[in-house]
Design a protein around this motif. Structure first.
Motif, PDB file in Angstrom:
ATOM      1  N   LEU A  51      17.434 -10.689  -7.093  1.00 11.51           N
ATOM      2  CA  LEU A  51      18.318 -10.882  -8.238  1.00 11.51           C
ATOM      3  C   LEU A  51      18.896 -12.292  -8.220  1.00 11.51           C
ATOM      4  CD1 LEU A  51      20.336  -7.540  -8.070  1.00 11.51           C
ATOM      5  CD2 LEU A  51      18.386  -8.036  -9.555  1.00 11.51           C
ATOM      6  N   HIS A  52      18.924 -12.919  -9.397  1.00 12.81           N
ATOM      7  CA  HIS A  52      19.568 -14.217  -9.498  1.00 12.81           C
ATOM      8  C   HIS A  52      21.077 -14.003  -9.388  1.00 12.81           C
ATOM      9  CE1 HIS A  52      21.030 -17.919 -11.586  1.00 12.81           C
ATOM     10  NE2 HIS A  52      20.068 -18.467 -10.864  1.00 12.81           N
ATOM     11  N   LYS A  53      21.789 -15.035  -9.030  1.00 14.65           N
ATOM     12  CA  LYS A  53      23.242 -14.902  -8.861  1.00 14.65           C
ATOM     13  C   LYS A  53      23.955 -14.505 -10.156  1.00 14.65           C
ATOM     14  CE  LYS A  53      23.790 -19.950  -9.191  1.00 14.65           C
ATOM     15  NZ  LYS A  53      24.203 -21.160  -8.440  1.00 14.65           N
ATOM     16  N   ASP A  54      23.258 -14.674 -11.309  1.00 13.49           N
ATOM     17  CA  ASP A  54      23.873 -14.248 -12.566  1.00 13.49           C
ATOM     18  C   ASP A  54      23.573 -12.780 -12.897  1.00 13.49           C
ATOM     19  OD1 ASP A  54      21.277 -14.166 -13.481  1.00 13.49           O
ATOM     20  OD2 ASP A  54      21.488 -15.814 -14.918  1.00 13.49           O
ATOM     21  N   GLY A  55      22.826 -12.112 -11.984  1.00 14.45           N
ATOM     22  CA  GLY A  55      22.560 -10.685 -12.152  1.00 14.45           C
ATOM     23  C   GLY A  55      21.231 -10.322 -12.766  1.00 14.45           C
ATOM     24  N   THR A  56      20.453 -11.298 -13.237  1.00 15.67           N
ATOM     25  CA  THR A  56      19.144 -10.998 -13.827  1.00 15.67           C
ATOM     26  C   THR A  56      18.121 -10.773 -12.722  1.00 15.67           C
ATOM     27  OG1 THR A  56      18.623 -13.357 -13.997  1.00 15.67           O
ATOM     28  CG2 THR A  56      19.572 -12.294 -15.946  1.00 15.67           C
ATOM     29  N   TRP A  57      17.093  -9.959 -13.016  1.00 18.25           N
ATOM     30  CA  TRP A  57      16.070  -9.692 -12.003  1.00 18.25           C
ATOM     31  C   TRP A  57      15.168 -10.906 -11.875  1.00 18.25           C
ATOM     32  CZ3 TRP A  57      10.747  -9.397 -11.774  1.00 18.25           C
ATOM     33  CH2 TRP A  57      10.056  -9.507 -12.988  1.00 18.25           C
ATOM     34  N   ALA A  58      14.799 -11.210 -10.665  1.00 17.12           N
ATOM     35  CA  ALA A  58      14.002 -12.406 -10.404  1.00 17.12           C
ATOM     36  C   ALA A  58      12.655 -12.106  -9.751  1.00 17.12           C
ATOM     37  CB  ALA A  58      14.792 -13.367  -9.516  1.00 17.12           C
ATOM     38  N   GLY A  59      12.557 -10.987  -9.053  1.00 19.82           N
ATOM     39  CA  GLY A  59      11.297 -10.672  -8.393  1.00 19.82           C
ATOM     40  C   GLY A  59      11.303  -9.255  -7.853  1.00 19.82           C
ATOM     41  N   PHE A  60      10.109  -8.772  -7.511  1.00 15.90           N
ATOM     42  CA  PHE A  60       9.992  -7.369  -7.095  1.00 15.90           C
ATOM     43  C   PHE A  60       8.703  -7.149  -6.308  1.00 15.90           C
ATOM     44  CE2 PHE A  60       8.657  -2.944  -7.979  1.00 15.90           C
ATOM     45  CZ  PHE A  60       9.796  -2.267  -7.553  1.00 15.90           C
ATOM     46  N   CYS A  61       8.738  -6.137  -5.447  1.00 12.50           N
ATOM     47  CA  CYS A  61       7.547  -5.699  -4.707  1.00 12.50           C
ATOM     48  C   CYS A  61       7.853  -4.309  -4.150  1.00 12.50           C
ATOM     49  CB  CYS A  61       7.237  -6.665  -3.567  1.00 12.50           C
ATOM     50  SG  CYS A  61       5.577  -6.451  -2.830  1.00 12.50           S
ATOM     51  N   TYR A  62       6.821  -3.480  -4.000  1.00 13.12           N
ATOM     52  CA  TYR A  62       7.075  -2.126  -3.494  1.00 13.12           C
ATOM     53  C   TYR A  62       6.027  -1.710  -2.456  1.00 13.12           C
ATOM     54  CZ  TYR A  62       3.460  -0.695  -6.903  1.00 13.12           C
ATOM     55  OH  TYR A  62       2.297  -0.568  -7.613  1.00 13.12           O
ATOM     56  N   ILE A  63       6.346  -0.627  -1.756  1.00 10.46           N
ATOM     57  CA  ILE A  63       5.483  -0.101  -0.694  1.00 10.46           C
ATOM     58  C   ILE A  63       4.720   1.124  -1.195  1.00 10.46           C
ATOM     59  CG2 ILE A  63       5.444   0.995   1.587  1.00 10.46           C
ATOM     60  CD1 ILE A  63       8.045  -0.523   2.234  1.00 10.46           C
ATOM     61  N   GLU A  64       3.436   1.160  -0.885  1.00  7.58           N
ATOM     62  CA  GLU A  64       2.632   2.358  -1.121  1.00  7.58           C
ATOM     63  C   GLU A  64       2.015   2.783   0.209  1.00  7.58           C
ATOM     64  OE1 GLU A  64       0.807   2.700  -5.475  1.00  7.58           O
ATOM     65  OE2 GLU A  64       0.053   0.937  -4.427  1.00  7.58           O
ATOM     66  N   THR A  65       1.887   4.085   0.406  1.00  3.11           N
ATOM     67  CA  THR A  65       1.266   4.589   1.639  1.00  3.11           C
ATOM     68  C   THR A  65      -0.013   5.339   1.299  1.00  3.11           C
ATOM     69  OG1 THR A  65       2.591   6.622   1.539  1.00  3.11           O
ATOM     70  CG2 THR A  65       3.463   4.801   2.847  1.00  3.11           C
ATOM     71  N   TRP A  66      -0.988   5.219   2.208  1.00  2.25           N
ATOM     72  CA  TRP A  66      -2.288   5.858   1.998  1.00  2.25           C
ATOM     73  C   TRP A  66      -2.766   6.490   3.298  1.00  2.25           C
ATOM     74  CZ3 TRP A  66      -3.096   5.703  -3.062  1.00  2.25           C
ATOM     75  CH2 TRP A  66      -2.547   4.647  -3.793  1.00  2.25           C
ATOM     76  N   SER A  67      -3.710   7.394   3.189  1.00  5.15           N
ATOM     77  CA  SER A  67      -4.304   8.046   4.374  1.00  5.15           C
ATOM     78  C   SER A  67      -3.225   8.631   5.280  1.00  5.15           C
ATOM     79  CB  SER A  67      -5.181   7.057   5.153  1.00  5.15           C
ATOM     80  OG  SER A  67      -6.180   6.511   4.317  1.00  5.15           O
ATOM     81  N   HIS A  68      -2.313   9.397   4.656  1.00  2.00           N
ATOM     82  CA  HIS A  68      -1.238  10.089   5.385  1.00  2.00           C
ATOM     83  C   HIS A  68      -0.356   9.127   6.182  1.00  2.00           C
ATOM     84  CE1 HIS A  68      -3.363  13.724   4.273  1.00  2.00           C
ATOM     85  NE2 HIS A  68      -4.454  13.268   4.839  1.00  2.00           N
ATOM     86  N   GLY A  69      -0.141   7.937   5.627  1.00  2.00           N
ATOM     87  CA  GLY A  69       0.760   6.982   6.267  1.00  2.00           C
ATOM     88  C   GLY A  69       0.104   6.074   7.287  1.00  2.00           C
ATOM     89  N   ASP A  70      -1.210   6.208   7.473  1.00  2.00           N
ATOM     90  CA  ASP A  70      -1.910   5.327   8.425  1.00  2.00           C
ATOM     91  C   ASP A  70      -2.051   3.920   7.864  1.00  2.00           C
ATOM     92  OD1 ASP A  70      -2.185   7.382  10.228  1.00  2.00           O
ATOM     93  OD2 ASP A  70      -4.211   7.928   9.581  1.00  2.00           O
ATOM     94  N   PHE A  71      -2.068   3.825   6.539  1.00  2.00           N
ATOM     95  CA  PHE A  71      -2.186   2.536   5.869  1.00  2.00           C
ATOM     96  C   PHE A  71      -1.017   2.344   4.907  1.00  2.00           C
ATOM     97  CE2 PHE A  71      -6.517   3.213   7.232  1.00  2.00           C
ATOM     98  CZ  PHE A  71      -7.014   1.942   7.480  1.00  2.00           C
ATOM     99  N   VAL A  72      -0.540   1.109   4.846  1.00  2.00           N
ATOM    100  CA  VAL A  72       0.549   0.752   3.935  1.00  2.00           C
ATOM    101  C   VAL A  72       0.128  -0.485   3.146  1.00  2.00           C
ATOM    102  CG1 VAL A  72       2.862  -0.282   3.866  1.00  2.00           C
ATOM    103  CG2 VAL A  72       2.447   1.735   5.270  1.00  2.00           C
ATOM    104  N   ALA A  73       0.462  -0.502   1.858  1.00  2.00           N
ATOM    105  CA  ALA A  73       0.198  -1.675   1.034  1.00  2.00           C
ATOM    106  C   ALA A  73       1.503  -2.157   0.415  1.00  2.00           C
ATOM    107  CB  ALA A  73      -0.803  -1.324  -0.065  1.00  2.00           C
TER     108      ALA A  73
END
Length: 219
Positions: A58-80
């Motif tokens: 988040l920028h200091k003025d409150g606007t969103w600036a960037g994002f990324c998330y976690i996904e899991t595969w193969s019962h948690g053996d792999f993460v992206a």
């Protein structure tokens, strides 16, 4: 504008309102690059925030600036670490790298034994991945979870992927294997210990030699 102008944090329910804007920018960015990504709905992105499996800048003025998330595969053996996006008005400030480091740390904390992988066509992302310890690998070393590969159906290069039997495509596959990293660390420490032992033996031999010489001179 510097990286100090932004707050990079683990996303929570309070950030869910940003989900539609984030999804729109993901789609626009993919279109601009001429590549496809696994399209995600605002509900999916918001749910990642609720689960504590996302990082938002988040920028200091409150606007969103960037994002990324976690996904899991193969019962948690792999993460992206997926869906990395930076708001166009805040690019060139080093946000992508900072977000990647934050989401990588979150992934290691939540899934310490999982292999972390990514598919990308971006040279900047490849460079950041390399800094984090990822290595280029073949597609066969990635998760074989069918749900993951279904995510490629919305990509403009999907026909290439299927034509090549899912062995390679336009994206470069990169993998961080914690077991391999630990093995390399142990081998490195073993070499350091070996060198230290060797130095101690040399020092002991020199000391013994000096004592012998001094004793000879004394007599």
């Amino acid at each position: 504008m510097t990286i100090q102008d932004f707050d990079i944090q683990v996303a929570t329910a309070q950030h869910a309102d940003f989900a539609p804007m984030i999804c729109d920018e993901m789609a626009e960015s993919a279109k601009a690059r001429g590549t496809g990504i696994a399209q995600r709905s605002p509900e999916y992105v918001a749910n990642k925030m609720l689960e504590g499996k996302a990082v938002i800048a988040l920028h200091k003025d409150g606007t969103w600036a960037g994002f990324c998330y976690i996904e899991t595969w193969s019962h948690g053996d792999f993460v992206a670490n997926s869906g990395l996006i930076v708001n166009p008005i805040y690019r060139k400030a080093g946000l992508a790298k900072a977000i990647k480091h934050k989401i990588f740390g979150l992934s290691r904390k939540k899934y310490p034994d999982a292999k972390i992988f990514g598919l990308t066509t971006g040279l900047a992302v490849m460079k950041i991945n390399s800094e984090l310890g990822y290595e280029p690998v073949t597609y066969s070393e990635l998760t074989q979870d069918e749900n993951f590969w279904k995510g490629c159906t919305s990509c403009v290069n999907f026909d290439i992927l299927t034509a090549k039997g899912r062995k390679n495509c336009m994206c470069t596959a990169m993998l961080f294997d914690p077991a391999e990293v630990q093995k390399q660390y142990e081998e490195k420490m073993k070499k350091i210990t070996h060198k230290a032992t060797l130095l101690e033996r040399i020092e002991a031999a020199i000391k013994k030699r000096l004592e012998h010489v001094m004793a000879f001179d004394f007599h």
